[in-house]
Design an enzyme around this catalytic site. Structure first.
Site, PDB file in Angstrom:
ATOM      1  N   GLU A  36       0.960  19.447  12.124  1.00  0.00           N
ATOM      2  CA  GLU A  36       2.354  19.336  11.693  1.00  0.00           C
ATOM      3  C   GLU A  36       3.115  18.386  12.635  1.00  0.00           C
ATOM      4  OE1 GLU A  36       4.344  22.676   9.337  1.00  0.00           O
ATOM      5  OE2 GLU A  36       5.362  22.799  11.255  1.00  0.00           O
ATOM      6  N   LYS A  76      13.825  31.170  11.983  1.00  0.00           N
ATOM      7  CA  LYS A  76      14.804  30.328  12.670  1.00  0.00           C
ATOM      8  C   LYS A  76      16.002  30.053  11.756  1.00  0.00           C
ATOM      9  CE  LYS A  76      14.912  25.726  14.795  1.00  0.00           C
ATOM     10  NZ  LYS A  76      14.084  24.606  15.275  1.00  0.00           N
ATOM     11  N   GLY A  95       9.840  25.259  15.580  1.00  0.00           N
ATOM     12  CA  GLY A  95       9.139  26.456  15.115  1.00  0.00           C
ATOM     13  C   GLY A  95       7.763  26.620  15.743  1.00  0.00           C
ATOM     14  N   ARG A  96       6.964  25.562  15.702  1.00  0.00           N
ATOM     15  CA  ARG A  96       5.578  25.684  16.196  1.00  0.00           C
ATOM     16  C   ARG A  96       5.497  25.699  17.717  1.00  0.00           C
ATOM     17  NH1 ARG A  96       6.723  21.298  13.397  1.00  0.00           N
ATOM     18  NH2 ARG A  96       6.547  19.212  14.284  1.00  0.00           N
ATOM     19  N   LYS A 106       8.342  22.647  -1.214  1.00  0.00           N
ATOM     20  CA  LYS A 106       9.306  23.760  -1.248  1.00  0.00           C
ATOM     21  C   LYS A 106      10.329  23.528  -2.351  1.00  0.00           C
ATOM     22  CE  LYS A 106       9.917  24.908   3.636  1.00  0.00           C
ATOM     23  NZ  LYS A 106      10.927  24.938   4.681  1.00  0.00           N
ATOM     24  N   HIS A 121     -23.469  29.476  12.585  1.00  0.00           N
ATOM     25  CA  HIS A 121     -24.231  29.871  11.399  1.00  0.00           C
ATOM     26  C   HIS A 121     -23.528  29.443  10.116  1.00  0.00           C
ATOM     27  CE1 HIS A 121     -27.090  32.324  13.758  1.00  0.00           C
ATOM     28  NE2 HIS A 121     -26.045  32.379  14.581  1.00  0.00           N
ATOM     29  N   GLU A 123       9.578  32.689   1.682  1.00  0.00           N
ATOM     30  CA  GLU A 123       8.526  33.691   1.881  1.00  0.00           C
ATOM     31  C   GLU A 123       9.028  34.849   2.754  1.00  0.00           C
ATOM     32  OE1 GLU A 123       8.259  30.439   2.274  1.00  0.00           O
ATOM     33  OE2 GLU A 123       6.269  29.687   1.744  1.00  0.00           O
TER      34      GLU A 123
HETATM   35  C1  G6Q Z   1       7.321  24.703  12.527  1.00  0.00           C
HETATM   36  C2  G6Q Z   1       7.944  24.553  11.239  1.00  0.00           C
HETATM   37  C3  G6Q Z   1       7.686  25.675  10.273  1.00  0.00           C
HETATM   38  C4  G6Q Z   1       8.620  26.856  10.387  1.00  0.00           C
HETATM   39  C5  G6Q Z   1       8.457  27.748   9.162  1.00  0.00           C
HETATM   40  C6  G6Q Z   1       9.337  28.961   9.220  1.00  0.00           C
HETATM   41  O1  G6Q Z   1       7.448  23.922  13.431  1.00  0.00           O
HETATM   42  O2  G6Q Z   1       9.286  24.299  11.411  1.00  0.00           O
HETATM   43  O3  G6Q Z   1       6.366  26.151  10.336  1.00  0.00           O
HETATM   44  O4  G6Q Z   1       8.384  27.557  11.560  1.00  0.00           O
HETATM   45  O5  G6Q Z   1       8.729  27.010   8.011  1.00  0.00           O
HETATM   46  O6  G6Q Z   1      10.677  28.585   9.291  1.00  0.00           O
HETATM   47  P1  G6Q Z   1      11.773  29.615   9.653  1.00  0.00           P
HETATM   48  O7  G6Q Z   1      11.526  30.120  11.025  1.00  0.00           O
HETATM   49  O8  G6Q Z   1      13.087  28.889   9.543  1.00  0.00           O
HETATM   50  O9  G6Q Z   1      11.667  30.736   8.657  1.00  0.00           O
END
Ligand code: G6Q
Length: 546
Positions: free
Chosen positions: A351, A204, A265-266, A510, A382, A210
């Site tokens: 989250e 996003k 994001g989620r 971070k 198990h 990463e």
């Molecule tokens: C979700 C968070 C988080 C995000 C990641 C990736 O709700 O905002 O999990 O999706 O940190 O972020 P980017 O899409 O900006 O790389």
């Protein structure tokens, strides 16, 4: 605060009445319990009869939702108000799967035309790649797609691709790389051919360490093998809100799929973040996923409170979390292809509601989001089920069971289903001392041995669970299931008074990682660090330099 309301206090008092009740006795007293405490919506049957509740409990919980003004929060969500107040954003993931005529606006502007335009582009692009018409730099069709993203930009499509494997074609394989640990990317790339590999950089912000690290290494891998930077245009696409950063990375903005800051994001699986899934199962199937989620949205928006599945699921969670002092929630799908579902829900739930202050910044004095975890049955039986059956903690369980399997293999599915039902039954009924004694006597054990073993063979029972049944794990059913949990989390967030749509808790680590990374090269960067971290830095550097 919600804990100051009379609805809350009534529930505190009511828990004391219910805690001593026996679920088995409640069933004996009222065999119609599972009809009264059962709901059907969007192809999902929720049996919540094995909870420590009665009609009064439900009434009090529904009154709590009213005290929290849930109806008006729903309206604010639908109206595109900035319910994500700490980031000043609307929360409109329902618009992404809006299949009807409902209007959605952010900042007063319609969002639906943009949503539809991106879905159209996804249809064209996924059709080209899946049909083999999209050619790589050397003229060969794409056989492998690698999604590079993390957190909300990875967990949803990864979970859904696995869940919908029966709908995939072997001609196009989809892989996911999220961890900055080089093992993740290296191991995926080892089996791939750059001439036939397509990368989706899903971010996003397009600033996530990463994802950008993986994307740069993937681009190097591609260019080393293909020898020309022009290859990037045929092998890289991006999903992002950040056009400038996508361009700066070298991806042609024509190959960028847009989404918007009002998509968390989620909650973004339904947007172009779902592109890997659209490639894996095709856009018609992706549409069915949206249909299922949309049906659940409409149910959540319009169903009366006592029949509203996400509301009831959310309230049951609150019942244990806040009145029974239970701090955990297990999610156990009896479907191997839902193996990533607990991990996915972990992010959606933890989250969203892992917050310690209210929306207005006031410190909260009651429990908020539970610890969510799980893995598929029967494997879970198990490993950790021992604790759920006989441990000292109460762990409410959501069992999820598709009634029909995609895999017609002997009597596997009957055995799987029998195990799911049996676990829920065992948790509820337990095994009394008398039953355990009778069993041991029947096995011919001596009285002394029986006395020694008896306490270990008793199951307390009375442990709560929900059973969620779907006909079969189709794209539609998966869409409805995910949306059910999204709305459950929203309900709980409203009742706890938190902002479920920010995630400031992931920031600090971070920032510190950035500083420590610089500190590996320049000690001055971490001169002010604590002694423990300083020592660990020294140890890392000593080993890294050998
Ligand atoms: C979700 C968070 C988080 C995000 C990641 C990736 O709700 O905002 O999990 O999706 O940190 O972020 P980017 O899409 O900006 O790389």
């Amino acid at each position: 605060m919600i804990s100051d309301t009379s609805a809350w206090r009534a529930l505190e008092k009511h828990w004391k009445d219910m805690a001593g009740q026996s679920l088995l006795a409640l069933f004996n007293h009222d065999p119609s319990r599972c009809t009264r405490f059962g709901l059907d919506a969007c192809g999902i049957h929720l049996d919540f009869s094995k909870n420590l509740i009665n009609e009064e409990t439900l009434g009090l919980l529904l009154a709590l939702a009213e005290s929290a003004d849930l109806a008006s929060w729903k309206e604010r969500l639908l109206a595109g108000e900035t319910v994500n107040n700490t980031e000043g954003r609307s929360v409109l993931h329902m618009a992404l799967r809006n299949r009807g005529g409902r209007a959605y606006h952010a900042g007063g502007a319609d969002v639906m035309s943009g949503v539809r335009a991106v879905l159209d582009r996804m249809r064209v692009f996924s059709g080209e790649v899946r049909s083999g018409r999209w050619l790589g730099y050397t003229g060969r069709s794409i056989t492998d797609v690698v999604s590079l993203g993390i957190g909300g930009s990875s967990l949803g499509p990864k979970m859904a691709c696995q869940a919908l494997r029966p709908y995939q074609t072997p001609a196009l394989r989809v892989h996911f790389v999220s961890n900055v640990d080089g093992a993740d990317l290296s191991q995926v790339l080892a089996a791939l051919d750059p001439e036939t590999t397509m990368f989706i950089v899903a971010s996003k912000t397009f600033t996530t360490q990463e994802t950008l690290t993986n994307a740069k290494s993937a681009r190097d891998w591609c260019l080393t093998k293909l020898g020309n930077s022009a290859a990037v245009a045929r092998h890289f696409v991006a999903v992002s809100t950040n056009r400038d950063a996508v361009s700066a990375f070298g991806i042609d903005p024509k190959n960028m799929f847009e989404f918007w800051d009002w998509v968390g994001g989620r909650y973004s699986l339904w947007s172009a973040i779902g592109l890997p899934l659209a490639l894996a199962i095709g856009m018609d199937r992706f549409d069915e996923l949206l249909d299922g989620a949309h049906a659940m949205d409409e149910h959540f928006i319009t169903a009366p409170a006592s029949q509203n599945m996400p509301l009831i699921l959310g309230l049951l969670g609150i019942w244990y979390n806040n009145f029974g002092a239970v701090s955990t929630q297990a999610i156990i799908p009896y479907d191997q292809n839902l193996r990533d579902f607990p991990t996915y829900l972990q992010q959606v739930d933890m989250e969203s509601n892992g917050k310690r202050v209210t929306r207005d910044g006031e410190l909260i004095g009651y429990a908020t989001g539970p610890v969510v975890w799980g893995q598929p049955g029967t494997d879970a039986q198990h490993s950790f089920f021992q604790l759920i059956h006989q441990g000292t903690r109460i762990v409410p369980v959501d069992f999820i069971l598709p009634l029909r399997s995609h895999h017609l293999l002997g009597d596997h599915h009957a055995k799987l289903a029998a195990n799911a039902l049996a676990q829920a039954q065992a948790l509820m009924r337990g095994r009394t001392e008398g039953e355990a004694r009778a069993e041991l006597e029947a096995a011919g054990m001596s009285p002394d041995d029986i006395e020694a073993l008896l306490p270990h063979r008793v199951f307390p029972g009375n442990r709560p669970s929900n059973m969620l049944l779907v006909d079969q794990l189709t794209p539609y059913a998966l869409g409805a299931l995910i949306a059910l949990y999204e709305h459950k989390v929203f309900v709980q967030g409203v009742i706890w008074g938190v902002n479920s749509f920010d995630q400031w808790g992931v920031e600090l680590g971070k920032q510190l990682a950035g500083k420590i990374l610089k500190g590996f090269a320049d000690e001055a960067e971490v001169a002010d660090t604590d002694a423990s971290t300083a020592d660990l830095i020294v140890r890392y550097k000593a080993m890294a330099e050998t």
